[in-house]
Design a protein around this motif. Structure first.
Motif, PDB file in Angstrom:
ATOM      1  N   THR A 123       0.953  -1.153   0.001  1.00 47.28           N
ATOM      2  CA  THR A 123      -0.155  -0.119  -0.090  1.00 47.28           C
ATOM      3  C   THR A 123       0.959   1.317  -0.067  1.00 47.28           C
ATOM      4  OG1 THR A 123      -0.152   0.204   2.412  1.00 47.28           O
ATOM      5  CG2 THR A 123      -1.817  -1.189   1.390  1.00 47.28           C
ATOM      6  N   TYR A 124       0.373   2.521  -0.091  1.00 59.06           N
ATOM      7  CA  TYR A 124       1.030   3.617  -0.306  1.00 59.06           C
ATOM      8  C   TYR A 124       0.865   4.446   1.092  1.00 59.06           C
ATOM      9  CZ  TYR A 124       2.726   8.311  -1.902  1.00 59.06           C
ATOM     10  OH  TYR A 124       3.526   9.380  -1.950  1.00 59.06           O
ATOM     11  N   GLY A 125       1.910   4.313   2.005  1.00 59.51           N
ATOM     12  CA  GLY A 125       1.795   4.680   3.302  1.00 59.51           C
ATOM     13  C   GLY A 125       1.977   6.019   3.485  1.00 59.51           C
ATOM     14  N   MET A 126       1.103   6.737   4.407  1.00 56.78           N
ATOM     15  CA  MET A 126       1.250   7.961   4.702  1.00 56.78           C
ATOM     16  C   MET A 126       1.058   8.233   6.179  1.00 56.78           C
ATOM     17  SD  MET A 126      -1.670   9.243   2.086  1.00 56.78           S
ATOM     18  CE  MET A 126      -1.814  10.794   2.460  1.00 56.78           C
ATOM     19  N   VAL A 127       1.733   9.621   6.722  1.00 55.74           N
ATOM     20  CA  VAL A 127       1.655   9.673   8.044  1.00 55.74           C
ATOM     21  C   VAL A 127       1.256  11.069   8.358  1.00 55.74           C
ATOM     22  CG1 VAL A 127       3.287   9.960   9.905  1.00 55.74           C
ATOM     23  CG2 VAL A 127       3.812   8.705   8.096  1.00 55.74           C
ATOM     24  N   ALA A 128       0.361  11.108   9.434  1.00 55.36           N
ATOM     25  CA  ALA A 128      -0.086  12.340   9.876  1.00 55.36           C
ATOM     26  C   ALA A 128       0.627  12.208  11.459  1.00 55.36           C
ATOM     27  CB  ALA A 128      -1.362  12.810  10.081  1.00 55.36           C
ATOM     28  N   LEU A 129       1.847  13.045  11.876  1.00 54.57           N
ATOM     29  CA  LEU A 129       2.488  12.737  12.979  1.00 54.57           C
ATOM     30  C   LEU A 129       1.638  13.469  14.175  1.00 54.57           C
ATOM     31  CD1 LEU A 129       4.962  11.354  13.482  1.00 54.57           C
ATOM     32  CD2 LEU A 129       6.324  13.369  13.306  1.00 54.57           C
ATOM     33  N   THR A 130       1.705  13.062  15.546  1.00 50.29           N
ATOM     34  CA  THR A 130       1.353  13.459  16.805  1.00 50.29           C
ATOM     35  C   THR A 130       2.514  14.046  17.496  1.00 50.29           C
ATOM     36  OG1 THR A 130       1.023  11.729  17.734  1.00 50.29           O
ATOM     37  CG2 THR A 130      -0.945  12.260  16.485  1.00 50.29           C
ATOM     38  N   SER A 131       3.464  13.314  17.641  1.00 54.36           N
ATOM     39  CA  SER A 131       4.560  13.693  18.615  1.00 54.36           C
ATOM     40  C   SER A 131       5.826  12.762  18.239  1.00 54.36           C
ATOM     41  CB  SER A 131       4.146  13.151  19.766  1.00 54.36           C
ATOM     42  OG  SER A 131       3.669  11.627  19.728  1.00 54.36           O
ATOM     43  N   ILE A 132       6.841  13.161  18.821  1.00 50.74           N
ATOM     44  CA  ILE A 132       8.119  12.536  18.586  1.00 50.74           C
ATOM     45  C   ILE A 132       8.636  11.863  19.930  1.00 50.74           C
ATOM     46  CG2 ILE A 132      10.475  12.816  17.863  1.00 50.74           C
ATOM     47  CD1 ILE A 132       9.521  15.148  16.016  1.00 50.74           C
ATOM     48  N   VAL A 133       8.906  10.511  19.970  1.00 51.96           N
ATOM     49  CA  VAL A 133       9.409   9.800  21.028  1.00 51.96           C
ATOM     50  C   VAL A 133      10.921   9.440  20.722  1.00 51.96           C
ATOM     51  CG1 VAL A 133       9.171   7.963  22.551  1.00 51.96           C
ATOM     52  CG2 VAL A 133       7.080   8.840  21.327  1.00 51.96           C
ATOM     53  N   THR A 134      11.817  10.037  21.830  1.00 50.92           N
ATOM     54  CA  THR A 134      13.347  10.126  21.921  1.00 50.92           C
ATOM     55  C   THR A 134      13.438   9.167  22.989  1.00 50.92           C
ATOM     56  OG1 THR A 134      13.549  12.158  22.691  1.00 50.92           O
ATOM     57  CG2 THR A 134      13.827  11.782  20.437  1.00 50.92           C
ATOM     58  N   MET A 135      14.910   8.684  23.205  1.00 55.96           N
ATOM     59  CA  MET A 135      15.106   7.722  24.191  1.00 55.96           C
ATOM     60  C   MET A 135      16.334   8.381  24.853  1.00 55.96           C
ATOM     61  SD  MET A 135      13.685   6.223  21.526  1.00 55.96           S
ATOM     62  CE  MET A 135      11.954   5.587  21.571  1.00 55.96           C
ATOM     63  N   ASP A 136      16.504   8.026  26.287  1.00 62.95           N
ATOM     64  CA  ASP A 136      17.717   8.401  26.852  1.00 62.95           C
ATOM     65  C   ASP A 136      18.805   7.247  26.663  1.00 62.95           C
ATOM     66  OD1 ASP A 136      18.883  10.385  29.332  1.00 62.95           O
ATOM     67  OD2 ASP A 136      19.664   8.262  29.262  1.00 62.95           O
ATOM     68  N   ASN A 137      20.050   7.669  26.080  1.00 64.65           N
ATOM     69  CA  ASN A 137      20.955   6.845  25.640  1.00 64.65           C
ATOM     70  C   ASN A 137      21.669   6.045  27.053  1.00 64.65           C
ATOM     71  OD1 ASN A 137      20.869   7.706  23.156  1.00 64.65           O
ATOM     72  ND2 ASN A 137      22.563   8.971  23.134  1.00 64.65           N
ATOM     73  N   LYS A 138      21.544   6.534  28.189  1.00 67.44           N
ATOM     74  CA  LYS A 138      21.888   5.884  29.044  1.00 67.44           C
ATOM     75  C   LYS A 138      20.685   4.841  29.994  1.00 67.44           C
ATOM     76  CE  LYS A 138      25.858   8.702  30.513  1.00 67.44           C
ATOM     77  NZ  LYS A 138      25.434   9.913  29.815  1.00 67.44           N
ATOM     78  N   THR A 139      19.649   5.303  29.694  1.00 64.90           N
ATOM     79  CA  THR A 139      18.433   4.557  30.683  1.00 64.90           C
ATOM     80  C   THR A 139      17.749   4.078  29.683  1.00 64.90           C
ATOM     81  OG1 THR A 139      17.278   6.548  30.986  1.00 64.90           O
ATOM     82  CG2 THR A 139      18.974   5.877  32.780  1.00 64.90           C
ATOM     83  N   TRP A 140      17.417   4.612  28.591  1.00 65.71           N
ATOM     84  CA  TRP A 140      16.275   4.455  27.559  1.00 65.71           C
ATOM     85  C   TRP A 140      15.008   4.990  27.880  1.00 65.71           C
ATOM     86  CZ3 TRP A 140      18.270   3.621  22.950  1.00 65.71           C
ATOM     87  CH2 TRP A 140      17.198   2.979  21.731  1.00 65.71           C
ATOM     88  N   SER A 141      14.996   5.724  28.844  1.00 62.51           N
ATOM     89  CA  SER A 141      13.616   6.144  29.345  1.00 62.51           C
ATOM     90  C   SER A 141      13.228   7.023  28.225  1.00 62.51           C
ATOM     91  CB  SER A 141      13.675   7.166  30.702  1.00 62.51           C
ATOM     92  OG  SER A 141      14.257   8.271  30.474  1.00 62.51           O
ATOM     93  N   HIS A 142      11.914   7.075  27.994  1.00 59.30           N
ATOM     94  CA  HIS A 142      11.360   7.783  26.798  1.00 59.30           C
ATOM     95  C   HIS A 142      10.904   9.064  27.056  1.00 59.30           C
ATOM     96  CE1 HIS A 142      11.447   3.725  25.441  1.00 59.30           C
ATOM     97  NE2 HIS A 142      10.408   3.732  24.693  1.00 59.30           N
ATOM     98  N   ASP A 143      11.228  10.186  26.056  1.00 59.95           N
ATOM     99  CA  ASP A 143      10.645  11.345  26.120  1.00 59.95           C
ATOM    100  C   ASP A 143       9.908  11.721  25.246  1.00 59.95           C
ATOM    101  OD1 ASP A 143      10.917  13.929  27.327  1.00 59.95           O
ATOM    102  OD2 ASP A 143      12.418  14.652  26.041  1.00 59.95           O
ATOM    103  N   VAL A 144       8.413  12.068  25.274  1.00 63.03           N
ATOM    104  CA  VAL A 144       7.450  12.333  24.271  1.00 63.03           C
ATOM    105  C   VAL A 144       7.546  13.835  24.093  1.00 63.03           C
ATOM    106  CG1 VAL A 144       5.230  12.070  23.609  1.00 63.03           C
ATOM    107  CG2 VAL A 144       6.337  10.365  25.159  1.00 63.03           C
ATOM    108  N   THR A 145       7.896  14.496  22.820  1.00 61.35           N
ATOM    109  CA  THR A 145       7.610  15.769  22.446  1.00 61.35           C
ATOM    110  C   THR A 145       6.643  15.902  21.391  1.00 61.35           C
ATOM    111  OG1 THR A 145      10.077  15.941  22.369  1.00 61.35           O
ATOM    112  CG2 THR A 145       8.800  17.879  21.393  1.00 61.35           C
TER     113      THR A 145
END
Ligand code: ADP
Length: 276
Positions: free
Chosen positions: A32-54
């Motif tokens: 299929t032709y995939g498309m996105v409407a983005l709500t937020s960006i999740v990044t991870m802490d490199n030492k603990t991998w705890s998630h940060d939602v922007t």
């Protein structure tokens, strides 16, 4: 041949096993032709991998929806939405679009995170998404929340929850037993308002399964867009995600994503379907 267009309304998982990355990879694997409407960006802490939602601003979210609706998706999937405002708008976007199918993955927490559940979001999903959903795909926890029945521990309890969720307007309900219900097999329950079906595969490794839920719902969306019935679509999606999980891999000491391409590249897994 024109490709069917599949739109995900979801967050970005920078580690790329889940979220819109999982959705786009799955949409692509399933032609299929995939498309996105983005709500937020999740990044991870490199030492603990705890998630940060922007979160993105609502204005940017809205602009993406306008463009995506103008292009005209055939099927829409929701993933991590985050706020009641976005949940409501996602439901409206489906109505405004000419999409035939609306797959609601009622994501409530980031996997591996203890992010506090926002009960307002659950109510918003019940009010704005379930009545429009072609298929809703909760895991055991989410089904317990949406149904108000709390912790579900058996197939019988899953059946009760499926009926309650169906009564809230979703036309088809899949409750994913996943790894929580049984050790040997992975059971999901499918309910169409009339009959219950148990979908079963072997249980595969449980360490590297990041993105399984998103991949399952995205595969369901793509199969619907390409013409399968809801029941056929969830059975095919379970086979697709089973291959992805069996071939999950270790990315680093914190996480291992599923292999979204394993179904096409490595192997097909049998799904046993039984009316119960
Ligand atoms: P979520 O990420 O929303 O919690 P799950 O990971 O529970 O979703 O489920 C996604 C799909 O993968 C479901 O069909 C579920 O039954 C299946 N599944 C999950 N874990 C396993 C496993 N270890 N082996 C086989 N199937 C699994």
């Amino acid at each position: 041949m024109t490709l069917k267009k599949t739109l995900t309304i979801a967050g970005s998982d920078t580690s790329a096993g889940a979220g819109m990355q999982a959705d786009l990879k799955t949409f692509q694997e399933l032609n299929t032709y995939g498309m996105v409407a983005l709500t937020s960006i999740v990044t991870m802490d490199n030492k603990t991998w705890s998630h940060d939602v922007t979160p993105l601003s609502f204005k940017v979210f809205e602009k993406q929806l306008e463009t995506a609706i103008f292009i005209g998706p055939d099927a829409i999937k929701t993933g991590m939405l985050g706020t009641q405002e976005i949940i409501k708008r996602a439901g409206e976007a489906f109505e405004q679009s000419k999409a035939k199918y609306f797959v609601v993955d009622p994501v409530m927490v980031c996997k591996g995170e203890n992010e506090v559940l926002n009960p307002g979001n659950t109510d918003a999903m019940i009010d704005h998404l379930l009545p429009k959903a072609t298929i809703v795909t909760p895991n055991l926890f989410e089904a317990g929340q949406l149904s108000g029945l709390g912790t579900l521990k058996s197939i019988e309890e899953m059946k009760k929850a499926a009926e309650v969720i169906y009564d809230k307007g979703a036309k088809h309900v899949v409750i994913k037993g996943g790894k929580a219900l049984d050790q040997e097999y992975s059971y999901d329950l499918y309910y169409d308002g009339d009959r219950f079906y148990q979908l079963k595969t072997d249980m595969f490794q449980q360490s590297y399964n990041h993105g399984a839920g998103c991949t399952f719902a995205a595969a369901t969306t793509a199969y619907l867009a390409n013409g399968k019935s809801p029941k056929e679509a969830v059975i095919a999606a379970k086979a697709f995600v089973a291959s992805a999980i069996k071939n999950g891999w270790k990315m680093n000491e914190f996480v291992g994503p599923v292999d979204h391409g394993a179904y096409n590249r490595v192997e097909h897994i049998e799904v046993a379907v039984e009316e119960i």
